[in-house]
Design an enzyme around this catalytic site. Structure first.
Site, PDB file in Angstrom:
ATOM      1  CG  PHE A  90      -1.897   1.086   1.335  1.00 59.29           C
ATOM      2  CD1 PHE A  90      -2.272   1.851   0.240  1.00 59.29           C
ATOM      3  CD2 PHE A  90      -2.497   1.351   2.548  1.00 59.29           C
ATOM      4  CE1 PHE A  90      -3.207   2.865   0.358  1.00 59.29           C
ATOM      5  CE2 PHE A  90      -3.442   2.360   2.680  1.00 59.29           C
ATOM      6  CZ  PHE A  90      -3.797   3.112   1.583  1.00 59.29           C
ATOM      7  CE1 TYR A 136      -2.720   0.640   6.535  1.00 59.62           C
ATOM      8  CE2 TYR A 136      -0.548   0.518   7.515  1.00 59.62           C
ATOM      9  CZ  TYR A 136      -1.359   0.554   6.394  1.00 59.62           C
ATOM     10  OH  TYR A 136      -0.801   0.506   5.148  1.00 59.62           O
TER      11      TYR A 136
END
Length: 153
Positions: A90, A136
């Site tokens: 990512f 996250y």
């Protein structure tokens, strides 16, 4: 900022490789273009293996300038009750960070995973990257206090 997110296609291979090279440099991984090309090509050709999302700056031209990508690699987990997915890579280019694009790409990935009947999303993050760890955590990911261990075959 106008941007779009879509599934990557075979024609995006060179753009994805350019982004991968930047990501690997940022995260201090060795980049082998031939190996990366072969692996990404196989993934783009076989949707059963996973999905690749491509983020585009919609202001730049008709098709958009590639500014980031996310790779979902599908697997299976007894612990999580069936199909799972690993966010294998990512990356958002540095000049586009902090604008909500990464959050949007991650949310899009979660929708793709749900559509693919994925029960759990996993990811790996380097311990020194506290900003990304916070990102996250805010997105709902939790640390299971385990080590990710790897052995090449």
């Amino acid at each position: 900022m106008p941007y779009r997110i879509r599934m990557a296609r075979a024609g995006d291979l060179d753009a994805l490789l350019a982004l991968m090279e930047k990501y690997y440099d940022y995260d201090r991984h060795d980049f082998d273009r031939k190996k990366a090309r072969n692996a990404m090509r196989r993934l783009l050709e076989n949707r059963r293996l996973g999905s690749v999302l491509l983020a585009l700056d919609a202001r730049s031209n008709n098709n958009g300038k590639p500014i980031g990508y996310l790779v979902l690699a599908f697997g299976y987990s007894l612990e999580f009750g069936g199909r799972d997915a690993f966010i294998d890579e990512f990356f958002i280019m540095e000049e586009y960070r902090g604008k909500g694009i990464g959050k949007a790409v991650l949310e899009h990935a979660q929708k793709v995973a749900k559509k693919q009947r994925v029960n759990a999303l996993h990811l790996e993050v380097t311990k020194h990257n506290s900003a990304v760890i916070g990102f996250y955590r805010r997105a709902g990911f939790v640390d299971h206090d385990r080590y990710l261990m790897t052995r090449r075959t």
